[in-house]
Write an enzyme that holds these catalytic residues in place. Structure first.
Site, PDB file in Angstrom:
ATOM      1  N   HIS A   1      -9.991   1.363   4.742  1.00 61.40           N
ATOM      2  CA  HIS A   1      -8.192   1.475   5.573  1.00 61.40           C
ATOM      3  C   HIS A   1      -8.713   2.416   6.291  1.00 61.40           C
ATOM      4  O   HIS A   1      -9.665   3.590   6.550  1.00 61.40           O
ATOM      5  CB  HIS A   1      -7.745   2.056   4.549  1.00 61.40           C
ATOM      6  CG  HIS A   1      -5.752   2.220   5.012  1.00 61.40           C
ATOM      7  ND1 HIS A   1      -5.991   2.880   5.831  1.00 61.40           N
ATOM      8  CD2 HIS A   1      -4.959   0.797   4.755  1.00 61.40           C
ATOM      9  CE1 HIS A   1      -4.870   2.594   6.140  1.00 61.40           C
ATOM     10  NE2 HIS A   1      -4.074   1.867   5.683  1.00 61.40           N
TER      11      HIS A   1
ATOM     12  N   GLU B   1      -5.405  -4.230  10.732  1.00 57.80           N
ATOM     13  CA  GLU B   1      -4.804  -3.898  10.770  1.00 57.80           C
ATOM     14  C   GLU B   1      -4.847  -2.337  12.185  1.00 57.80           C
ATOM     15  O   GLU B   1      -5.682  -1.592  11.893  1.00 57.80           O
ATOM     16  CB  GLU B   1      -4.628  -2.437   9.862  1.00 57.80           C
ATOM     17  CG  GLU B   1      -4.532  -3.276   8.320  1.00 57.80           C
ATOM     18  CD  GLU B   1      -3.343  -2.030   7.554  1.00 57.80           C
ATOM     19  OE1 GLU B   1      -2.297  -2.530   6.938  1.00 57.80           O
ATOM     20  OE2 GLU B   1      -4.321  -0.737   7.000  1.00 57.80           O
TER      21      GLU B   1
ATOM     22  N   GLU C   1      -7.152   4.802   7.942  1.00 57.59           N
ATOM     23  CA  GLU C   1      -6.614   6.111   7.107  1.00 57.59           C
ATOM     24  C   GLU C   1      -8.183   6.479   6.649  1.00 57.59           C
ATOM     25  O   GLU C   1      -8.132   8.098   5.934  1.00 57.59           O
ATOM     26  CB  GLU C   1      -4.965   6.827   5.850  1.00 57.59           C
ATOM     27  CG  GLU C   1      -3.927   5.815   6.715  1.00 57.59           C
ATOM     28  CD  GLU C   1      -2.845   5.728   6.215  1.00 57.59           C
ATOM     29  OE1 GLU C   1      -3.043   5.679   5.311  1.00 57.59           O
ATOM     30  OE2 GLU C   1      -1.668   5.332   7.133  1.00 57.59           O
TER      31      GLU C   1
ATOM     32  N   GLY D   1       2.016   2.843  10.874  1.00 55.19           N
ATOM     33  CA  GLY D   1       3.153   4.405  10.595  1.00 55.19           C
ATOM     34  C   GLY D   1       3.920   4.784  11.682  1.00 55.19           C
ATOM     35  O   GLY D   1       4.278   5.617  12.518  1.00 55.19           O
TER      36      GLY D   1
ATOM     37  N   ASN E   1       0.814  -1.356   0.248  1.00 58.27           N
ATOM     38  CA  ASN E   1       0.158  -0.164   0.126  1.00 58.27           C
ATOM     39  C   ASN E   1       0.697   1.282   0.207  1.00 58.27           C
ATOM     40  O   ASN E   1       1.680   1.691   1.479  1.00 58.27           O
ATOM     41  CB  ASN E   1      -0.793  -0.193   1.561  1.00 58.27           C
ATOM     42  CG  ASN E   1      -1.952   1.026   0.684  1.00 58.27           C
ATOM     43  OD1 ASN E   1      -1.722   2.181   0.599  1.00 58.27           O
ATOM     44  ND2 ASN E   1      -2.366   1.503   2.206  1.00 58.27           N
ATOM     45  N   TRP E   2       1.080   2.047  -1.027  1.00 55.39           N
ATOM     46  CA  TRP E   2       2.169   2.962  -1.390  1.00 55.39           C
ATOM     47  C   TRP E   2       1.529   4.153  -1.023  1.00 55.39           C
ATOM     48  O   TRP E   2       2.593   5.286  -0.446  1.00 55.39           O
ATOM     49  CB  TRP E   2       2.508   3.139  -2.571  1.00 55.39           C
ATOM     50  CG  TRP E   2       2.878   2.256  -3.715  1.00 55.39           C
ATOM     51  CD1 TRP E   2       4.011   1.273  -2.520  1.00 55.39           C
ATOM     52  CD2 TRP E   2       4.164   2.299  -4.457  1.00 55.39           C
ATOM     53  NE1 TRP E   2       4.761   0.816  -3.450  1.00 55.39           N
ATOM     54  CE2 TRP E   2       4.721   0.950  -4.949  1.00 55.39           C
ATOM     55  CE3 TRP E   2       3.792   2.739  -5.829  1.00 55.39           C
ATOM     56  CZ2 TRP E   2       5.540   1.419  -6.295  1.00 55.39           C
ATOM     57  CZ3 TRP E   2       4.419   2.805  -6.766  1.00 55.39           C
ATOM     58  CH2 TRP E   2       5.774   1.853  -7.283  1.00 55.39           C
ATOM     59  N   LYS E   3      -0.010   4.478  -0.230  1.00 55.47           N
ATOM     60  CA  LYS E   3      -0.184   5.505  -0.055  1.00 55.47           C
ATOM     61  C   LYS E   3       0.042   6.676  -0.625  1.00 55.47           C
ATOM     62  O   LYS E   3       0.284   6.834  -1.409  1.00 55.47           O
ATOM     63  CB  LYS E   3      -0.101   5.445   1.495  1.00 55.47           C
ATOM     64  CG  LYS E   3      -0.129   3.876   2.063  1.00 55.47           C
ATOM     65  CD  LYS E   3       0.176   4.451   3.905  1.00 55.47           C
ATOM     66  CE  LYS E   3      -0.294   3.294   4.757  1.00 55.47           C
ATOM     67  NZ  LYS E   3      -0.108   2.984   6.181  1.00 55.47           N
TER      68      LYS E   3
ATOM     69  N   SER F   1       3.240  -1.152  10.260  1.00 54.93           N
ATOM     70  CA  SER F   1       4.504  -1.389  10.272  1.00 54.93           C
ATOM     71  C   SER F   1       5.428  -2.236  10.712  1.00 54.93           C
ATOM     72  O   SER F   1       6.338  -2.611  11.552  1.00 54.93           O
ATOM     73  CB  SER F   1       4.958  -1.151  12.077  1.00 54.93           C
ATOM     74  OG  SER F   1       4.047   0.754  12.805  1.00 54.93           O
TER      75      SER F   1
ATOM     76  N   GLY G   1       2.778  -0.180   4.708  1.00 52.86           N
ATOM     77  CA  GLY G   1       2.989   0.770   3.580  1.00 52.86           C
ATOM     78  C   GLY G   1       4.499   1.661   3.988  1.00 52.86           C
ATOM     79  O   GLY G   1       5.150   0.938   2.506  1.00 52.86           O
TER      80      GLY G   1
HETATM   81  P1  13P Z   1       2.858   1.216   7.423  1.00 51.81           P
HETATM   82  O1  13P Z   1       3.329  -0.226   7.287  1.00 51.81           O
HETATM   83  O2  13P Z   1       3.135   2.439   7.583  1.00 51.81           O
HETATM   84  O3  13P Z   1       2.741   1.422   8.867  1.00 51.81           O
HETATM   85  O4  13P Z   1       1.206   0.945   7.708  1.00 51.81           O
HETATM   86  C1  13P Z   1       0.653   0.131   7.274  1.00 51.81           C
HETATM   87  C2  13P Z   1      -0.676   0.384   6.488  1.00 51.81           C
HETATM   88  O5  13P Z   1      -1.595   0.978   6.916  1.00 51.81           O
HETATM   89  C3  13P Z   1      -1.090  -0.927   5.267  1.00 51.81           C
HETATM   90  O6  13P Z   1      -1.976  -0.374   4.630  1.00 51.81           O
END
Ligand code: 13P
Length: 257
Positions: free
Chosen positions: A90, A173, A92, A179, A4-6, A218, A239
């Site tokens: 998600h 998650e 977010e 993050g 998930n490149w966000k 993470s 992420g």
């Molecule tokens: P991180 O790996 O940056 O913690 O993010 C996880 C995530 O939200 C994947 O969708």
């Protein structure tokens, strides 16, 4: 293993380069690899992974197919562009950030709810996309001991009226682990994922056996093997550590030292 490149890779150049490198790194991998770039970068990423085993996924979509819906992305567009997967719910996009610079009062603008997550899940399945449904509790909910209840409820709501569970992927998650560098203890992640699996089994019976359930929060090259060792964890939704091919390659090939 889902990248998930966000909003980590934001230029054409870096997206094409990293996607191409991930495609090469995925050769001979023992797992399915998916890249989910920001929507405007879907086509260049698709071109960069052409001919490889890597699959394309989107980070989100709307539940309606067509109409007066400015700025929204139709499931039909994603299908037509060659997406196999789409991330839904998600934290977010539910406005439940683990950490971030977005002000508290602006969070409701990122307002996916259990109901819209369900509408999107149904729309994705109708369009022939595999939804990656994210669930997870906030730190406050965990401190209050409500994590099992919250996750169970989110799963049940997301899957309401789903007839065929085939192709559905669920990602656990925990919001506080996203993050933050503070990953969930693999034993606890496995416990919650086992709970999710039994919830899905309760609804869909034997048909639920093939469903894949991922952990996200993470994930790093240094901890992936500890998650994958657990019997009920089928993969990871990654992420930050997925944006650079060099790091993500170590996650894909977690079995190698
Ligand atoms: P991180 O790996 O940056 O913690 O993010 C996880 C995530 O939200 C994947 O969708």
């Amino acid at each position: 293993m889902v990248a998930n490149w966000k909003l980590y890779n934001v230029t054409l150049e870096e997206s094409k380069r990293e996607a191409g490198d991930i495609a090469r790194a995925a050769e001979g991998a023992d797992c399915e690899v998916v890249i989910c770039p920001p929507a405007p970068l879907l086509i260049p990423v698709k071109q960069a992974i052409e001919g490889s085993s890597v699959k394309l996924g989107a980070q989100g979509m709307f539940w309606e197919e067509k109409g007066g819906f400015t700025s929204q992305i139709s499931p039909l567009i994603l299908k037509d562009l060659g997406c196999d997967y789409v991330i839904i719910g998600h934290s977010e996009t539910r406005g439940r950030f683990g950490v971030g610079s977005v002000k508290e009062e602006l969070l409701p603008y990122f307002s996916e709810t259990d109901e819209t997550v369900n509408l999107k899940t149904l729309a994705a399945l109708r369009a022939g996309l595999k939804p990656i449904i994210c669930v997870g509790e906030t730190i406050g909910e965990r401190r209050a001991g409500k994590q099992d209840e919250i996750v169970s409820y989110q799963v049940e709501m997301a899957l309401a009226k789903v007839e065929d569970i085939n192709g559905v992927v669920i990602a656990y998650e925990p919001v506080w682990a996203i993050g933050t560098g503070e990953f969930c203890d693999p034993e606890e992640a496995n416990r919650i994922i086992t709970l999710i699996r039994s919830k899905v089994r309760e609804i869909f019976g034997a048909k639920a056996e093939g469903i894949r359930i991922l952990y996200g929060g993470s994930v790093e090259p240094s901890n992936i093997a500890n998650f994958m060792k657990k019997e009920n964890i089928d993969g990871a939704l990654v992420g930050r550590a997925s944006a650079k091919a060099e790091t993500f390659a170590k996650i894909i090939h977690y079995k190698e030292p």
